[in-house]
Design a protein around this motif. Structure first.
Motif, PDB file in Angstrom:
ATOM      1  N   ALA A 144       0.844  -1.208   0.000  1.00  0.00           N
ATOM      2  CA  ALA A 144       0.000   0.000   0.000  1.00  0.00           C
ATOM      3  C   ALA A 144       0.872   1.249   0.000  1.00  0.00           C
ATOM      4  O   ALA A 144       0.614   2.214  -0.734  1.00  0.00           O
ATOM      5  CB  ALA A 144      -0.923  -0.008   1.211  1.00  0.00           C
ATOM      6  N   GLU A 145       1.920   1.223   0.804  1.00  0.00           N
ATOM      7  CA  GLU A 145       2.800   2.396   0.868  1.00  0.00           C
ATOM      8  C   GLU A 145       3.576   2.563  -0.437  1.00  0.00           C
ATOM      9  O   GLU A 145       3.799   3.675  -0.904  1.00  0.00           O
ATOM     10  CB  GLU A 145       3.717   2.284   2.096  1.00  0.00           C
ATOM     11  N   LYS A 146       3.938   1.427  -1.041  1.00  0.00           N
ATOM     12  CA  LYS A 146       4.675   1.475  -2.310  1.00  0.00           C
ATOM     13  C   LYS A 146       3.767   1.986  -3.442  1.00  0.00           C
ATOM     14  O   LYS A 146       4.125   2.930  -4.155  1.00  0.00           O
ATOM     15  CB  LYS A 146       5.195   0.071  -2.633  1.00  0.00           C
TER      16      LYS A 146
ATOM     17  N   GLU B 124      -6.650  -1.153  -3.521  1.00  0.00           N
ATOM     18  CA  GLU B 124      -7.300  -2.401  -3.946  1.00  0.00           C
ATOM     19  C   GLU B 124      -6.277  -3.356  -4.566  1.00  0.00           C
ATOM     20  O   GLU B 124      -6.305  -4.558  -4.324  1.00  0.00           O
ATOM     21  CB  GLU B 124      -8.421  -2.097  -4.954  1.00  0.00           C
ATOM     22  N   LYS B 125      -5.376  -2.775  -5.337  1.00  0.00           N
ATOM     23  CA  LYS B 125      -4.309  -3.583  -5.951  1.00  0.00           C
ATOM     24  C   LYS B 125      -3.419  -4.192  -4.846  1.00  0.00           C
ATOM     25  O   LYS B 125      -3.105  -5.383  -4.875  1.00  0.00           O
ATOM     26  CB  LYS B 125      -3.489  -2.675  -6.882  1.00  0.00           C
ATOM     27  N   ALA B 126      -3.058  -3.352  -3.874  1.00  0.00           N
ATOM     28  CA  ALA B 126      -2.226  -3.840  -2.765  1.00  0.00           C
ATOM     29  C   ALA B 126      -2.958  -4.946  -2.007  1.00  0.00           C
ATOM     30  O   ALA B 126      -2.363  -5.963  -1.632  1.00  0.00           O
ATOM     31  CB  ALA B 126      -1.886  -2.688  -1.822  1.00  0.00           C
ATOM     32  N   MET B 127      -4.262  -4.757  -1.798  1.00  0.00           N
ATOM     33  CA  MET B 127      -5.037  -5.761  -1.061  1.00  0.00           C
ATOM     34  C   MET B 127      -5.111  -7.071  -1.840  1.00  0.00           C
ATOM     35  O   MET B 127      -4.983  -8.150  -1.268  1.00  0.00           O
ATOM     36  CB  MET B 127      -6.446  -5.210  -0.769  1.00  0.00           C
ATOM     37  N   LYS B 128      -5.286  -6.980  -3.132  1.00  0.00           N
ATOM     38  CA  LYS B 128      -5.383  -8.198  -3.933  1.00  0.00           C
ATOM     39  C   LYS B 128      -4.082  -9.004  -3.833  1.00  0.00           C
ATOM     40  O   LYS B 128      -4.099 -10.209  -3.622  1.00  0.00           O
ATOM     41  CB  LYS B 128      -5.705  -7.840  -5.394  1.00  0.00           C
TER      42      LYS B 128
END
Ligand code: LMR
Length: 335
Positions: free
Chosen positions: A53-55, A259-263
């Motif tokens: 998420a931070e990235k 959302e991408k990080a979560m996936k």
């Protein structure tokens, strides 16, 4: 004097402007609270989400992970999310009943999931989506299903036959299905927050519990329990959830990056869970402090028979439609 004032005014304006700029750059903070150790499937999943998420947001979002019930225990954390004191949680699926989302307890039915393939069919299909939909009226958005694994039993006496449970005080999560499960075995179920289980076992408030090997090992339950039955009789997994108002209030681009990080964090957590639990079992065995029990096929059949009535008993609580859709999806994967 007038000149001095004018200069002072300019300085104040400058200070205000730079404070404004700093504010504009202040990251959005996501407090992610959970109750298990960092060194577990959920703990590692949360840390992976933070990293990604931070990235992906280039530092515009800062994720603060609070493990081990540092901030809140089981029940309090859900209230904290609804109040907006934290932004993300991943409670066990067995802990959604008190929130009014009783359908989630379908996951707690004994032997309902034959394997992980069946689980994926459920969580990634209509059933998983439907359950998340039910959270919206509670001000909650479901972001992903994370695995832990299949449960084993522990106690201070060997648990081989259903009759061995009779009269034992068994710690449970706050799920009526788990309550019914232990009652069907003749045990006395006791709801207890996860962070209190070690002490409960040590002081004899409870005689035993069920959990995944990774949870047992990282909480050192094997040091205060004598026997572990490799039963795989049920499942523990999580729903990663967020506060709806917070989530929908995020800028669209940031939300997409999250959302991408979560996936990706979900894929990661679900990939490591099996190994984490295998390693935890091996470590507990190596410690020599707890004796492992493997059930014979006949004993497994006896457990299944003793637990069968739980389905009928809990059907109205879970909802017939949810139960049937769940069983259908679970079965489809094994064909
Ligand atoms: C428990 O309370 O036993 C566990 O489900 C805790 C967790 O989050 O894995």
């Amino acid at each position: 004097m007038r000149r001095f004032l004018a200069l002072g005014g300019a300085a104040a304006l400058l200070a205000l402007a730079s404070a404004g700029a700093a504010l504009a750059q202040a990251p959005i903070v996501i407090k992610f609270s959970h109750v298990v150790a960092p060194d577990t499937p959920k703990g590692k999943g949360a840390d992976k989400f933070k990293e990604l998420a931070e990235k992906y947001t280039n530092g515009k979002v800062k994720v603060e992970v609070y493990p081990n019930s540092q901030l809140y225990k089981d029940k309090e954390e859900v209230e904290a999310l609804q109040l907006g004191a934290v932004q993300m949680l991943a409670p066990s699926l067995a802990k959604f009943g008190p929130l009014g989302a009783r359908e989630f307890e379908v996951f707690d039915l004994p032997y309902i999931l034959p394997d992980k393939a069946a689980l994926r069919r459920v969580t990634e299909g209509e059933v998983g989506k439907g359950l998340f939909k039910k959270l919206e009226s509670k001000g909650i958005v479901g972001l992903g299903y994370w695995d832990n694994g299949f449960k084993v039993m522990s106690a201070n006496k060997p648990l081989r036959e259903p009759v061995d449970f009779r009269g034992l005080k068994m710690r449970i999560q706050s799920s009526k299905v788990l309550e019914a499960q232990f009652r069907a075995l003749g045990a006395i179920p006791q709801v207890m927050a996860f962070s209190e289980v070690y002490q409960g076992m040590q002081t004899g408030v409870v005689d035993g519990s069920e959990n995944t090997p990774s949870n047992m090992f990282t909480q050192k339950h094997h040091e205060v329990q004598k026997y572990l039955t490799l039963s795989d009789h049920g499942y523990i997994g999580y729903a990663v959830i967020t506060n709806k108002k917070f989530w929908e209030g995020l800028p669209a681009d940031i939300r997409a990056q999250l959302e991408k990080a979560m996936k990706e964090a979900t894929d990661y957590a679900n990939t490591i869970s099996e190994t984490e639990n295998k390693d935890a079992l091996a470590e507990m065995k190596k410690s020599g402090r707890i004796e492992f029990i493997t059930l014979t096929p006949q004993q497994v059949a006896d457990w299944k028979k003793a637990l069968e009535p739980v389905y009928k008993e809990m059907e109205s609580r879970i909802g017939k439609a949810t139960l049937e859709a769940f069983q259908k999806a679970a079965k489809a994967s094994t064909n």
